[in-house]
Scaffold this motif. Structure first.
Motif, PDB file in Angstrom:
ATOM      1  N   SER A 146      -3.534   0.240   9.373  1.00  0.00           N
ATOM      2  CA  SER A 146      -3.354   1.582   8.686  1.00  0.00           C
ATOM      3  C   SER A 146      -1.921   1.945   8.272  1.00  0.00           C
ATOM      4  O   SER A 146      -0.947   1.132   8.955  1.00  0.00           O
ATOM      5  CB  SER A 146      -3.529   2.723  10.001  1.00  0.00           C
ATOM      6  N   CYS A 147      -1.662   2.500   7.491  1.00  0.00           N
ATOM      7  CA  CYS A 147      -0.375   3.083   7.127  1.00  0.00           C
ATOM      8  C   CYS A 147      -0.379   4.526   6.811  1.00  0.00           C
ATOM      9  O   CYS A 147      -1.303   4.976   6.282  1.00  0.00           O
ATOM     10  CB  CYS A 147       0.399   2.084   6.017  1.00  0.00           C
ATOM     11  N   ILE A 183       0.956  -1.232   0.070  1.00  0.00           N
ATOM     12  CA  ILE A 183       0.051  -0.091   0.090  1.00  0.00           C
ATOM     13  C   ILE A 183       0.982   1.061   0.043  1.00  0.00           C
ATOM     14  O   ILE A 183       0.651   2.273  -0.788  1.00  0.00           O
ATOM     15  CB  ILE A 183      -1.024  -0.004   1.257  1.00  0.00           C
ATOM     16  N   THR A 184       1.912   0.996   0.590  1.00  0.00           N
ATOM     17  CA  THR A 184       3.041   2.526   0.621  1.00  0.00           C
ATOM     18  C   THR A 184       3.399   2.480  -0.719  1.00  0.00           C
ATOM     19  O   THR A 184       3.484   3.761  -1.127  1.00  0.00           O
ATOM     20  CB  THR A 184       3.977   2.020   1.596  1.00  0.00           C
ATOM     21  N   THR A 185       4.045   1.649  -1.282  1.00  0.00           N
ATOM     22  CA  THR A 185       4.264   1.603  -2.768  1.00  0.00           C
ATOM     23  C   THR A 185       3.170   2.212  -3.690  1.00  0.00           C
ATOM     24  O   THR A 185       3.440   3.133  -4.307  1.00  0.00           O
ATOM     25  CB  THR A 185       4.757   0.319  -3.302  1.00  0.00           C
ATOM     26  N   ILE A 186       2.082   1.760  -3.537  1.00  0.00           N
ATOM     27  CA  ILE A 186       0.794   2.459  -4.377  1.00  0.00           C
ATOM     28  C   ILE A 186       0.666   3.959  -3.902  1.00  0.00           C
ATOM     29  O   ILE A 186       0.432   4.618  -5.143  1.00  0.00           O
ATOM     30  CB  ILE A 186      -0.364   1.681  -4.183  1.00  0.00           C
ATOM     31  N   ILE A 187       0.744   4.234  -2.818  1.00  0.00           N
ATOM     32  CA  ILE A 187       0.467   5.651  -2.585  1.00  0.00           C
ATOM     33  C   ILE A 187       1.659   6.465  -3.065  1.00  0.00           C
ATOM     34  O   ILE A 187       1.322   7.426  -3.553  1.00  0.00           O
ATOM     35  CB  ILE A 187       0.338   5.851  -0.857  1.00  0.00           C
ATOM     36  N   LYS A 188       2.855   6.058  -2.738  1.00  0.00           N
ATOM     37  CA  LYS A 188       3.820   6.937  -3.365  1.00  0.00           C
ATOM     38  C   LYS A 188       4.032   7.162  -4.695  1.00  0.00           C
ATOM     39  O   LYS A 188       4.145   8.097  -5.205  1.00  0.00           O
ATOM     40  CB  LYS A 188       5.157   6.151  -2.586  1.00  0.00           C
ATOM     41  N   ASP A 189       4.289   5.878  -5.376  1.00  0.00           N
ATOM     42  CA  ASP A 189       4.618   5.812  -6.695  1.00  0.00           C
ATOM     43  C   ASP A 189       3.474   6.194  -7.844  1.00  0.00           C
ATOM     44  O   ASP A 189       3.381   7.001  -8.739  1.00  0.00           O
ATOM     45  CB  ASP A 189       5.056   4.673  -7.071  1.00  0.00           C
ATOM     46  N   VAL A 190       2.221   5.751  -7.350  1.00  0.00           N
ATOM     47  CA  VAL A 190       1.096   5.854  -8.289  1.00  0.00           C
ATOM     48  C   VAL A 190       0.471   7.071  -8.091  1.00  0.00           C
ATOM     49  O   VAL A 190       0.204   8.032  -8.704  1.00  0.00           O
ATOM     50  CB  VAL A 190       0.106   4.783  -8.184  1.00  0.00           C
ATOM     51  N   SER A 191      -0.075   7.447  -6.742  1.00  0.00           N
ATOM     52  CA  SER A 191      -0.850   8.499  -6.318  1.00  0.00           C
ATOM     53  C   SER A 191      -0.338   9.926  -6.354  1.00  0.00           C
ATOM     54  O   SER A 191      -0.353  10.794  -6.951  1.00  0.00           O
ATOM     55  CB  SER A 191      -1.543   8.259  -4.960  1.00  0.00           C
ATOM     56  N   SER A 245      -3.780  10.270  15.014  1.00  0.00           N
ATOM     57  CA  SER A 245      -5.117   9.374  14.904  1.00  0.00           C
ATOM     58  C   SER A 245      -5.446   8.403  15.771  1.00  0.00           C
ATOM     59  O   SER A 245      -4.322   7.886  16.240  1.00  0.00           O
ATOM     60  CB  SER A 245      -5.118   9.118  13.427  1.00  0.00           C
ATOM     61  N   SER A 246      -6.477   8.083  16.267  1.00  0.00           N
ATOM     62  CA  SER A 246      -6.797   6.937  16.918  1.00  0.00           C
ATOM     63  C   SER A 246      -7.998   5.979  16.410  1.00  0.00           C
ATOM     64  O   SER A 246      -8.897   6.682  15.746  1.00  0.00           O
ATOM     65  CB  SER A 246      -7.263   7.634  18.230  1.00  0.00           C
ATOM     66  N   CYS A 304      -2.806   9.230   4.935  1.00  0.00           N
ATOM     67  CA  CYS A 304      -3.084   8.121   5.861  1.00  0.00           C
ATOM     68  C   CYS A 304      -4.013   7.111   5.061  1.00  0.00           C
ATOM     69  O   CYS A 304      -5.022   7.751   4.277  1.00  0.00           O
ATOM     70  CB  CYS A 304      -3.729   8.612   6.823  1.00  0.00           C
ATOM     71  N   VAL A 305      -3.793   5.949   5.142  1.00  0.00           N
ATOM     72  CA  VAL A 305      -4.701   4.894   4.648  1.00  0.00           C
ATOM     73  C   VAL A 305      -5.130   3.958   5.800  1.00  0.00           C
ATOM     74  O   VAL A 305      -4.495   3.588   6.684  1.00  0.00           O
ATOM     75  CB  VAL A 305      -4.061   4.069   3.536  1.00  0.00           C
ATOM     76  N   PHE A 306      -6.656   3.781   5.965  1.00  0.00           N
ATOM     77  CA  PHE A 306      -7.032   2.863   7.140  1.00  0.00           C
ATOM     78  C   PHE A 306      -7.754   1.895   6.347  1.00  0.00           C
ATOM     79  O   PHE A 306      -8.685   2.229   5.570  1.00  0.00           O
ATOM     80  CB  PHE A 306      -8.103   3.590   7.838  1.00  0.00           C
ATOM     81  N   GLY A 307      -7.553   0.753   6.668  1.00  0.00           N
ATOM     82  CA  GLY A 307      -8.187  -0.419   6.133  1.00  0.00           C
ATOM     83  C   GLY A 307      -9.077  -1.178   7.332  1.00  0.00           C
ATOM     84  O   GLY A 307      -8.374  -1.844   8.210  1.00  0.00           O
TER      85      GLY A 307
END
Lengths: 114, 113
Positions: free
Chosen positions: A93-94, A17-25, A82-83, A108-111
């Motif tokens: 989350s990440c 997910i970290t990779t998706i957020i950084k590279d793609v988004s 965040s809590s 921030c991504v919460f799953g």
């Protein structure tokens, strides 16, 4: 062995997910652009929508919440927290922090497992 | 009507949540000027107090509370969020608060179980 595979398919994998957020988004939306007041509205929308679109394509049994903060670099202090009141065994989350010369971007991504 | 009553008991009521958040923020940072050494404690207090009050509502929700505190010095800030959830049962609300020296933005997301 079967149980392990099922777990991978239904787990919230922080690295992916970290990779998706950084590279793609983030990189494709902001990249090396300088901070511009009249563009950040569109940038934040684009980052969260692109992220959510990529996450839903993973096809995992999760509800997702994506938040994005874009901050101009001029010395202001910023703090975020965040809590979560959730299922500790399955929900995750990440957070991704990104910057270029003029801009900070915090996503921030919460799953939450369904 | 029994159906409506049940719905209020289990729904994400924005006004109710908004009031809880405002009280949490006021209690944590009301009357204070921005101080770098204290802001860590403040954001923690805001989210923990909010979450505690939300869970006391006893509704069948998972909650996520986020808090941003920013010093007022002219920097531009923009926030956005997007949710992949159940549109019929899940809800969110955002509260913006400020005083002379800082902004505080709190978001609550409630996801029905």
């Amino acid at each position: 062995m079967d149980e392990f595979q099922l777990s991978e398919e239904t787990a919230f994998v922080v690295d992916d997910i970290t990779t998706i957020i950084k590279d793609v988004s983030i990189c494709t939306t902001i990249g090396s652009s300088a901070y511009q007041q009249n563009r950040i509205n569109q940038w934040t929308s684009s980052v969260v929508e692109t992220s959510l679109s990529q996450l839903s394509k993973l096809g995992k049994p999760f509800k997702y919440i994506v938040t994005c903060i874009i901050l101009q670099k001029n010395g202001a202090g910023l703090h975020t927290a965040s809590s979560c009141f959730w299922d500790n065994t399955m929900d995750r989350s990440c957070m991704v922090r990104w910057e270029n010369k003029t801009t900070y971007c915090i996503v921030c991504v919460f799953g939450l497992a369904v | 009507h029994p159906f409506v009553f049940l719905s209020c008991q289990t729904a994400f009521v924005v006004d109710e949540v908004s009031t809880i958040i405002k009280e949490s923020v006021e209690g944590a940072i009301g009357g204070n000027a921005y101080q770098h050494s204290r802001v860590n404690q403040w954001t923690t207090n805001v989210v923990e107090q909010s979450l505690s009050q939300l869970s006391k509502l006893g509704k069948p929700f998972k909650y996520i509370v986020t808090c941003v505190i920013m010093q007022k010095n002219g920097a531009g800030l923009q926030t956005a969020s997007s949710c992949f959830w159940d549109n019929t049962t899940d809800g969110s609300c955002t509260v913006r608060w400020e005083n002379k020296s800082m902004y505080c933005i709190v978001s609550v997301f409630g996801l029905a179980i």
